[in-house]
Scaffold this active site. Structure first.
Site, PDB file in Angstrom:
ATOM      1  N   HIS A   1     -37.136  -5.593 -52.148  1.00  8.92           N
ATOM      2  CA  HIS A   1     -36.351  -6.210 -51.081  1.00  8.92           C
ATOM      3  C   HIS A   1     -35.022  -5.493 -50.860  1.00  8.92           C
ATOM      4  O   HIS A   1     -34.017  -6.086 -50.470  1.00  8.92           O
ATOM      5  CB  HIS A   1     -36.128  -7.699 -51.359  1.00  8.92           C
ATOM      6  CG  HIS A   1     -37.393  -8.498 -51.229  1.00  8.92           C
ATOM      7  ND1 HIS A   1     -38.309  -8.592 -52.274  1.00  8.92           N
ATOM      8  CD2 HIS A   1     -37.921  -9.207 -50.201  1.00  8.92           C
ATOM      9  CE1 HIS A   1     -39.330  -9.341 -51.889  1.00  8.92           C
ATOM     10  NE2 HIS A   1     -39.126  -9.711 -50.641  1.00  8.92           N
TER      11      HIS A   1
ATOM     12  N   HIS B   1     -45.301 -14.002 -45.320  1.00  8.76           N
ATOM     13  CA  HIS B   1     -45.643 -14.850 -46.465  1.00  8.76           C
ATOM     14  C   HIS B   1     -46.920 -15.651 -46.181  1.00  8.76           C
ATOM     15  O   HIS B   1     -47.072 -16.790 -46.595  1.00  8.76           O
ATOM     16  CB  HIS B   1     -44.498 -15.792 -46.835  1.00  8.76           C
ATOM     17  CG  HIS B   1     -43.290 -15.072 -47.351  1.00  8.76           C
ATOM     18  ND1 HIS B   1     -42.114 -15.720 -47.647  1.00  8.76           N
ATOM     19  CD2 HIS B   1     -43.067 -13.759 -47.608  1.00  8.76           C
ATOM     20  CE1 HIS B   1     -41.224 -14.837 -48.062  1.00  8.76           C
ATOM     21  NE2 HIS B   1     -41.786 -13.639 -48.052  1.00  8.76           N
TER      22      HIS B   1
ATOM     23  N   TYR C   1     -38.506 -15.370 -39.994  1.00 10.00           N
ATOM     24  CA  TYR C   1     -38.696 -13.959 -40.303  1.00 10.00           C
ATOM     25  C   TYR C   1     -39.036 -13.162 -39.041  1.00 10.00           C
ATOM     26  O   TYR C   1     -38.663 -11.992 -38.921  1.00 10.00           O
ATOM     27  CB  TYR C   1     -39.798 -13.779 -41.337  1.00 10.00           C
ATOM     28  CG  TYR C   1     -39.322 -13.920 -42.763  1.00 10.00           C
ATOM     29  CD1 TYR C   1     -38.684 -12.870 -43.416  1.00 10.00           C
ATOM     30  CD2 TYR C   1     -39.502 -15.106 -43.464  1.00 10.00           C
ATOM     31  CE1 TYR C   1     -38.244 -12.997 -44.721  1.00 10.00           C
ATOM     32  CE2 TYR C   1     -39.068 -15.241 -44.772  1.00 10.00           C
ATOM     33  CZ  TYR C   1     -38.441 -14.182 -45.399  1.00 10.00           C
ATOM     34  OH  TYR C   1     -38.005 -14.315 -46.691  1.00 10.00           O
TER      35      TYR C   1
END
Length: 1010
Positions: free
Chosen positions: A352, A461, A468
């Site tokens: 990340h 996800h 997102y």
């Protein structure tokens, strides 16, 4: 002496260096060298000393100098390696952590050997062709050679292949538990976590990819297009930027304490990627990320400051200030490279990384000439190329789609790294490859993979995730289309259209900008919203087919959602565009198990979950109480100026997470609602994303205006596997009829279905209860024979029967992130199904959105619908004003209500006519990512075990096709050509065979055969 600070887990200590003060985590297991070289000892031909020239922890490091081949240093101390994690809830593994600094690159390597009683058990080699700091996480069992053993008691480090050299060591941890997923390979240690496919961690693989074929030369057209892309990128980066005051810039620069040593190398405040703080979690220090931030050491802040210096330099008119800013920028850049943010460096973990690196890529584009004069342009470009992972684009995409994180955090960085190259055939090849990669990212994908779906949803996800999506659109998805538009590097019309569709759907399922709570991921705080400039920027990129300079649909959408005055609104007005009317209609999102129903300026959202789509995403510090968010929630976004979640009655403070409107849930103490967040397997981290074992969750739209949605609710056994219900919603204009049956529960607590929960700005705001206005506060009524209610936002609820509870009270709750107590005044109403064991429970009610007084009175006298069935097999309802009949069919077989004779699968059907013909709409809500029973695994007690969605084998499977046979009474023929519907006679009836997939609506218009 060697620092043995046996302090409490959260303890810190401070050290001071010029112009800075830093508090450090203190732990005996972190080897730092503030006073002496101990516990290291050196072999003959080498020496150890403590130096303040370079450091990563504290203000000193261990300097090792040698002048003999095979020189060694060693530590004789228990290593602390464990073959298994003693915490059964952890999937982290024993890992060696270290940092090493090289003033000069060396040709040889270091061999690290871990010994037990003089015998080498495990070892690895580490390359030395670098300068500056390098760090590594090396997992004993996976990454090292040999076989590590518990009880290892010695570390030996040997310099091989180099007779003379100098290195610095700091921040060594002989063994600690680190997340098995996140170790990252680099130039020095390419063997680390070599099998990973995580896009954050595959930088070395990407770097090694072969370049595509180069063009023979760069023509004038290509040069012009390259210049256009670079000009647009620079314009984008500087758009609306105002320079920071010089006084502030100087103060912030001084805080980093950057200074030159006598040998020309630098020293200064250590800079940390914030995720490196995870190194310390299993040492008992969970808050080191905050420590880094408080110290001003985070990479993100450093990169943001670099960008601020670049903006100020670009705007500076004073020559002296411009020269000062140039010096600042050069020193800051040199220090960052020296800290290990250079090509080929992984520092232990980079997972990340993108969120911290956005301005690592942007500032160099603005300061390119400065870097060239300083001799840093190549090194910086190479670092940009490495950390952005742009090497991935060299290869043709293996499959469609792209992780939304890449669009968000990598796309602009990758383009910037290419823009920094000289205008050669190499750059042209890079841009062509980049365009191909970006174009592929917009392709529609199958299963739960990222990110664009056929219904306009955007996955992250493993579920639709608007938050997102917005970040991805902001970070690069929208800008990339604009940056490359009208050049030879432009994305395809198909991909452009996919992005446009996703934006237009977002403005349909949001209102005006607010996300519905159930679509807010792990942040159900009411603040999530779409971003208006996305529509404007994509509009000026032109129409997908390239024929229009401005996209009219996107321009009109922007003018509605922006509601402001700016350059885009002026441009669009000059071009004759006007705001679009508020969207109206009914749209089912099969890939999200949700439906959006709109009229006027309001939106109703119903959301469920299934065995394919998780119920809620819960992390540590996020959404602790949101387990019921998709238990059939029904949220109305209809009020406020402009319409918003807050204007429509939501406040997180005081919100009762057990009373989310529409849901059938259990009322237990709020403290017991907090999620038990676990790390359940190696495919996931600490998170909760529970699946049902039911496949039925979805909807059908009728003529794009009305609809039916239904789900089989079964809560996961982790909490209350005894809670079940069959729930349905029927949407007709401003009327939503909600039904439930077969409600089961064996757990302690009250079972209820919530009608509404609205914040009261004024405690005296009235409710209307069975015709009587209620202004008193607090207030509670329990109504045994149903009720007619009007909430404080002008919505009417008609409950024909059942025990209804209405409350106006000061609600006390817990913050979804911090668990802190919260409170606020709310009006809440629900249908009470009883406490403890409930069997065969049900409900029926109608919501009339913004009902007029005349409507409310009329519906109180006679409801505008007829319930034909409400049982375990079917919920069937006929809407009187429209004549449409809706069917939620939980079982296949004979129906025998209205015109519907039978169905071959559990399904959703709507049948309506206009006097001349018939429209039949149908859907199979089962996404069919796999067939057969649910893939659940059961524990010894027969309870469904918690498993991450990422561990499921079916997550990338395409949605399976089904043949849904709908038999209707009478003889009918098609009035139009619908390839997804085949019509066959069935005696005196007609069989409609729909080819179904992705939970999408199939529809056919029929005329009766005379």
């Amino acid at each position: 002496m060697y620092k043995l600070l046996f302090l409490a887990a959260a303890s810190v200590w401070s050290w001071a260096a010029p112009a800075q003060s830093v508090r450090e985590v203190a732990d005996a297991r972190i080897l730092s060298f503030e006073e002496s070289a101990a516990p290291f000892t050196a072999s003959e031909g080498s020496s150890l000393s403590v130096s303040g020239d370079h450091y990563k922890h504290g203000a000193h490091a261990l300097r090792w100098q040698w002048s003999r081949a095979g020189a060694r240093v060693r530590i004789e101390s228990p290593v602390g390696y464990l073959s298994e994690n003693p915490n059964p809830r952890e999937t982290s593994v024993s890992t060696f952590v270290f940092w090493v600094y090289a003033p000069k690159a060396l040709d040889g390597k270091l061999r690290f050997e871990f010994r037990k009683e003089g015998r080498t058990c495990a070892w690895f080699d580490y390359g030395l062709e670098f300068t500056g700091w390098r760090g590594a996480w090396v997992a004993f069992d996976r990454d090292m050679q040999g076989r590590p053993e518990e009880g290892m008691d010695e570390l030996v480090v040997t310099a091989e292949g180099v007779e003379r050299g100098e290195l610095y060591f700091d921040h060594l941890i002989l063994s600690s538990f680190q997340d098995v997923r996140h170790h990252t390979a680099d130039f020095q240690a390419p063997f680390i976590n070599a099998a990973t496919t995580s896009h954050w961690l595959t930088l070395l693989q990407s770097w090694r990819n072969p370049m595509p074929a180069l063009p023979a030369a760069v023509g004038e057209g290509e040069r012009r297009d390259m210049a256009t892309v670079e000009r647009r990128l620079r314009e984008l980066l500087l758009e609306g930027r105002k320079p920071m005051a010089m006084k502030t810039l100087r103060k912030r620069f001084d805080a980093y304490g950057i200074a030159e040593n006598s040998d020309g190398t630098l020293r200064g405040k250590p800079i940390w990627f914030v995720r490196y703080a995870e190194t310390y979690i299993n040492l008992g220090h969970p808050d080191v990320g905050k420590l880094f931030n408080d110290n001003g050491q985070t990479l993100r802040k450093y990169n943001d400051f670099l960008f601020q210096v670049a903006v100020a330099h670009d705007a500076a008119a004073d020559a002296a200030e411009r020269a000062e800013l140039e010096r600042m920028y050069v020193l800051l850049t040199r220090h960052l490279l020296d800290q290990g943010f250079a090509a080929g460096s992984a520092q232990g973990t980079l997972h990340h990384l993108g969120y911290s690196m956005r301005n690592f890529y942007t500032a160099p584009v603005i300061m390119r000439d400065v870097l060239r004069r300083a001799g840093l342009e190549h090194d910086v470009q190479q670092a940009m190329e490495w950390f952005s992972g742009v090497g991935e684009v060299k290869l043709p995409p293996a499959e469609p789609g792209m992780d939304i994180d890449a669009l968000n955090t990598s796309l602009v960085g990758r383009l910037a790294s290419i823009v920094m190259l000289p205008d050669t055939p190499v750059k042209a090849a890079w841009l062509e490859a980049f365009s191909r990669w970006v174009d592929n990212g917009y392709k529609v994908t199958e299963g739960t993979g990222p990110c664009f779906k056929s219904d306009g949803t955007v996955f992250h996800h493993r579920r639709h995730y608007p938050a997102y999506a917005v970040d991805g659109f902001s970070g690069g998805a929208v800008n990339a289309v604009w940056l490359l538009s009208k050049t030879q590097f432009a994305v395809s019309a198909e991909s452009h259209a996919v992005l446009k569709r996703a934006l237009l759907e977002m403005r349909f399922y949001c209102n005006l900008r607010s996300f519905p709570l159930a679509l807010s991921g792990r942040h159900p705080d009411g603040r999530g919203e779409l971003v208006p400039w996305h529509y404007a920027r994509l509009a000026v990129a032109g129409t997908p087919d390239g024929r229009g300079e401005i996209d009219p649909e996107l321009a009109a959408a922007y003018l509605r959602v922006a509601k402001g005055k700016d350059a885009y609104t002026r441009l669009f007005a000059e071009k004759g565009f006007a705001p679009e009317p508020s969207p109206a209609g009914n749209r089912v999102y099969g890939y999200n198990a949700s439906v959006s129903h709109r009229r006027a300026d309001w939106l109703v959202t119903v959301a469920g979950h299934s065995r394919y789509l998780w119920s809620a995403e819960i992390y540590q510090g996020a959404n602790h109480y949101g387990r019921y968010l998709t238990h059939g929630s029904m949220q109305l976004l209809a009020d406020g100026d402009p319409v918003s979640a807050f204007g429509s009655g939501f406040r997180q403070e005081g919100w009762d997470w057990r009373h989310i409107p529409g849901t059938t849930a259990l009322k237990i103490p709020m403290e017991r609602m907090k999620a038990d967040i676990r790390n359940v397997d190696t495919a996931s981290g600490y998170e909760e994303m529970l699946l049902s074992d039911e496949a039925f969750a979805g909807g059908v739209s009728h003529r794009g205006r009305d609809g039916v949605f239904a789900m089989e609710l079964h809560e996961h056994d982790k909490y209350n596997g005894s809670l079940r219900a069959r729930k349905s919603w029927f949407f007709f204009d401003n009327r939503i009829v909600c039904m439930g049956s077969d409600i089961e529960n064996k757990a302690e607590g009250g079972v209820h279905t919530t009608l509404f929960q609205n914040f009261l700005a004024d405690a005296a705001d009235p409710l209307v209860v069975n015709g009587e206005a209620v202004t008193q506060f607090p207030y509670r009524a329990e109504l045994a024979g149903g009720a007619v209610l009007r909430d404080n936002l002008r919505n009417a609820y008609f409950v024909p029967k059942g025990r209804v509870v209405v409350s106006k009270s000061l609600q006390r709750s817990l913050d979804e992130e911090t668990d802190a107590p919260t409170q606020n005044n709310f009006a809440t109403a629900w249908i009470d199904h009883g406490s403890g064991s409930v069997s065969g429970g049900g409900y029926e009610y109608m919501l009339a959105v913004h009902a007029s007084d005349e409507e409310a009175a009329r519906y109180a006298r006679e409801l505008p619908y007829e319930v034909l069935r409400r049982d375990a097999s079917a919920h069937i309802l006929r809407d009187r004003p429209s004549g449409i009949t809706g069917y939620a069919l939980f079982a296949a077989g004979k129906v025998g209500e209205g015109l519907l004779e039978s169905v071959s699968l559990p399904s959703l059907v709507m049948i309506g006519g206009d006097g001349e013909g018939l429209t039949v709409s149908a859907a199979d809500p089962d996404l069919r990512f796999y067939e057969g029973p649910s893939d659940e695994v059961f524990d010894a007690d027969g309870r469904r075990a918690e498993r991450s969605v990422y561990s499921r084998k079916w997550i990338d499977n395409p949605s399976g096709e089904s043949q849904l046979e709908v038999v209707i009474r009478g003889r009918w023929q098609s009035a139009d050509d619908r390839p997804e519907c085949r019509i066959e006679p069935a005696g005196e009836n007609t069989a409609l065979i729909f080819t179904c997939r992705e939970g999408a609506t199939r529809e056919v218009n029929l005329i009766e055969m005379k």
